[in-house]
Design an enzyme around this catalytic site. Structure first.
Site, PDB file in Angstrom:
ATOM      1  N   HIS A 175       0.804  -1.233   0.000  1.00 17.43           N
ATOM      2  CA  HIS A 175       0.000   0.000   0.000  1.00 17.43           C
ATOM      3  C   HIS A 175       0.830   1.274   0.000  1.00 17.43           C
ATOM      4  O   HIS A 175       0.276   2.363  -0.040  1.00 17.43           O
ATOM      5  CB  HIS A 175      -0.937   0.026   1.212  1.00 17.43           C
ATOM      6  CG  HIS A 175      -0.227   0.264   2.515  1.00 17.43           C
ATOM      7  ND1 HIS A 175       0.495  -0.709   3.142  1.00 17.43           N
ATOM      8  CD2 HIS A 175      -0.098   1.374   3.275  1.00 17.43           C
ATOM      9  CE1 HIS A 175       1.023  -0.213   4.252  1.00 17.43           C
ATOM     10  NE2 HIS A 175       0.685   1.050   4.360  1.00 17.43           N
TER      11      HIS A 175
HETATM   12  N1  UDP Z   1      -3.078  -5.676   9.203  1.00 16.17           N
HETATM   13  C1  UDP Z   1      -4.361  -6.114   9.474  1.00 16.17           C
HETATM   14  N2  UDP Z   1      -5.131  -6.558   8.424  1.00 16.17           N
HETATM   15  C2  UDP Z   1      -4.688  -6.578   7.146  1.00 16.17           C
HETATM   16  C3  UDP Z   1      -3.366  -6.116   6.877  1.00 16.17           C
HETATM   17  C4  UDP Z   1      -2.593  -5.662   7.936  1.00 16.17           C
HETATM   18  O1  UDP Z   1      -4.786  -6.135  10.627  1.00 16.17           O
HETATM   19  O2  UDP Z   1      -5.421  -6.985   6.251  1.00 16.17           O
HETATM   20  C5  UDP Z   1      -2.270  -5.152  10.322  1.00 16.17           C
HETATM   21  C6  UDP Z   1      -0.881  -5.736  10.442  1.00 16.17           C
HETATM   22  O3  UDP Z   1      -0.892  -6.921  11.193  1.00 16.17           O
HETATM   23  C7  UDP Z   1      -0.124  -4.619  11.127  1.00 16.17           C
HETATM   24  C8  UDP Z   1      -0.799  -3.386  10.620  1.00 16.17           C
HETATM   25  O4  UDP Z   1      -2.059  -3.776  10.106  1.00 16.17           O
HETATM   26  O5  UDP Z   1      -0.306  -4.675  12.536  1.00 16.17           O
HETATM   27  C9  UDP Z   1       0.064  -2.764   9.534  1.00 16.17           C
HETATM   28  O6  UDP Z   1      -0.612  -1.774   8.921  1.00 16.17           O
HETATM   29  P1  UDP Z   1      -0.201  -1.159   7.522  1.00 16.17           P
HETATM   30  O7  UDP Z   1       0.525  -2.178   6.722  1.00 16.17           O
HETATM   31  O8  UDP Z   1      -1.438  -0.565   6.959  1.00 16.17           O
HETATM   32  O9  UDP Z   1       0.715   0.066   7.930  1.00 16.17           O
HETATM   33  P2  UDP Z   1       2.276   0.294   8.163  1.00 16.17           P
HETATM   34  O10 UDP Z   1       2.711  -0.609   9.279  1.00 16.17           O
HETATM   35  O11 UDP Z   1       2.973   0.046   6.880  1.00 16.17           O
HETATM   36  O12 UDP Z   1       2.346   1.732   8.552  1.00 16.17           O
END
Ligand code: UDP
Length: 355
Positions: free
Chosen positions: A203
Site C-alpha cells: 500500500h
Molecule cells: N493488518 C491487518 N489486516 C490486514 C493487513 C494488515 O490487521 O489486512 C495489520 C498488520 O498486522 C499490522 C498493521 O495492520 O499490525 C500494519 O498496517 P499497515 O501495513 O497498513 O501500515 P504500516 O505498518 O505500513 O504503517
C-alpha cells in the site's frame, strides 16, 4: 492527568490497543480519530477484536494530498486542544495524523509524547519519513521501540528527550499469537494450506500511486510460484482497478481478499511460508513470528530485521524477490523490540509530563 491520543489509521489502532488499557487505569484518555483512513467496518473490527475504546472524538478528515490532509487536521486540532485542555498529547508512528497531533500540541504548548520515535529509513522521499523526523523534533518525550531508534535520535541532537520503552506492537502480537496460531479459519477461507503460501500486502504510495511501479508490483506478485494471499488495502484496490490490473492478478492465481481484522491477519501470517510486503508493521510482525520476510522497498526503518537475516529488501525486482523467497533464515531472533510490556512502559514514562 488528561491525555489526548491522536490516531487515524490501521496500525495506529493496533498501537493504541497496547497503550489505551494501561493508560486508562492510571489516567484519563480522550481518544481522537482523525479519520485519515476511514473505513467503518475496519474500525469496528479493531474496536471489537482488540478491545480499543471507541474514539470519543471523530474528525472524519480523510482524502486529499498529504499537505491538504495535514492542514485540515491542524485546523481542527487547534480549537479542540483549547477546549479539551489536555495535559499531554500522545501520538503514534509516522502518519499525517501523527505529525498534525504533534505540531498542534507543540503550538498549543501542551507536552507531546511520540510513541515509535527515532525510526529512520533514510529515505526522505517517503512521506512517512518526513512525518517521523518532524514529529520527533516537535515532541517533548520520544518513546523508542529499539536501541537503534535511541541512537538515531542522539545523532539528531534529541538524545535527552529519548526513552527506550520497546515496541507497543509486540505487546499486541504476543497477546493475539497463541489463539491465532490455532485458528485455521482464515487459511480455509483463503483456500490455502499451512506452510504452503506467501502472504502479501502492499500500500505504500511509492509502489501503488505510480502506474509504472504498480504494473511492476502486479507482475512480481503474479510471478510467485506459490499461492499468494493478498488482503487488499483499499488504496491498492482502487489503484489496481483504475489501471485495469485487478482481473489479471486474480487470473494469475493471486488470492485477493478484503482487508482483514488483526487476529485473522495474524493467523494468515503465522501459517505462511513467507511474507512479501511493503508495510512497516508487517515486516516487524514477521520477524516476531519467525516468518521470513521479503520487503518490496529498497530501504526500511526496521533495520534490525534485515541485519539479523530475517528480512530481505528487494524493491520491485521480481528476480530478487523470487530468489529471496527461497531462502531460509537461520539466525537467532533476539528481543530487539522490547519485552512485550511496552504499553506499561509508555504509561510510566508519561507520568512525569503531568508535572
Ligand atoms: N493488518 C491487518 N489486516 C490486514 C493487513 C494488515 O490487521 O489486512 C495489520 C498488520 O498486522 C499490522 C498493521 O495492520 O499490525 C500494519 O498496517 P499497515 O501495513 O497498513 O501500515 P504500516 O505498518 O505500513 O504503517
Amino acid at each position: 492527568m488528561r491525555v489526548l491520543t491522536v490516531i487515524g489509521n490501521r496500525p495506529q489502532f493496533v498501537k493504541a490497543a497496547a497503550v489505551s488499557g494501561p493508560l486508562r487505569e492510571a489516567h484519563e484518555e480522550i481518544l481522537l480519530h482523525t479519520g485519515q483512513h476511514y473505513d467503518d467496518e475496519l474500525s469496528t473490527i479493531f474496536v471489537e477484536e482488540l478491545g480499543i475504546p471507541r474514539p470519543e472524538i471523530e474528525l472524519g478528515i480523510g482524502g486529499g494530498s498529504n499537505t491538504e490532509q495535514t492542514g485540515r487536521m491542524l485546523e481542527a486540532l487547534g480549537p479542540l486542544l483549547a477546549s479539551e485542555a489536555p495535559d499531554a498529547v500522545l501520538v503514534y508512528g509516522d502518519t499525517n495524523s501523527t505529525l498534525a497531533g504533534a505540531l498542534a500540541g507543540a503550538q498549543a504548548q501542551v507536552p507531546v509524547a511520540h510513541v515509535e520515535a527515532g525510526m529512520r529509513s533514510g529515505d526522505r522521499t517517503m512521506p512517512e519519513e518526513l512525518n517521523r523526523i518532524l514529529t520527533d523534533h516537535a515532541s517533548d518525550l520520544l518513546l523508542c521501540p529499539s536501541q537503534v531508534a535511541v541512537e538515531n535520535l542522539a545523532i539528531e541532537g534529541l538524545g535527552a528527550r529519548a526513552e527506550l520503552v520497546g515496541d507497543v506492537m509486540v505487546d499486541v502480537a504476543e497477546l493475539v499469537r497463541p489463539r491465532a496460531a490455532k485458528d485455521s479459519g482464515p487459511l480455509e477461507q483463503a483456500g490455502v494450506e499451512r506452510g504452503g503460501y506467501v502472504l502479501a500486502t502492499a500500500h505504500r504510495a511509492a509502489n501503488v500511486d505510480d502506474p509504472e511501479r504498480l504494473a511492476r508490483l502486479a507482475e512480481l506478485l503474479a510471478a510467485v510460484p506459490d499461492p499468494v494471499v493478498l488482503p487488499l488495502h483499499p488504496r491498492t484496490r482502487a489503484r489496481l482497478e483504475e489501471a485495469g490490473l485487478l482481473a489479471g492478478l486474480e487470473e494469475s492465481g493471486v488470492k485477493l481478499l478484503a482487508p482483514l481484522g488483526y487476529p485473522a491477519f495474524t493467523a494468515l501470517l503465522l501459517g505462511a511460508k513467507a511474507v512479501l510486503t511493503d508495510s512497516g508493521g508487517v515486516q516487524k510482525e514477521a520477524y516476531l513470528a519467525g516468518i521470513p520476510c521479503v520487503t518490496l522497498r529498497d530501504t526500511t526503518e526496521w533495520v534490525e530485521t534485515v541485519d539479523l537475516g530475517w528480512n530481505r529488501l528487494v524493491d520491485l525486482d521480481a528476480g530478487k524477490a523470487l530468489e529471496a523467497l527461497q531462502e531460509q533464515p537461520s539466525g537467532a531472533r533476539p528481543a530487539v523490540y522490547g519485552d512485550g510490556r511496552a504499553g506499561h512502559h509508555v504509561v510510566a514514562a508519561l507520568s512525569p509530563l503531568a508535572g
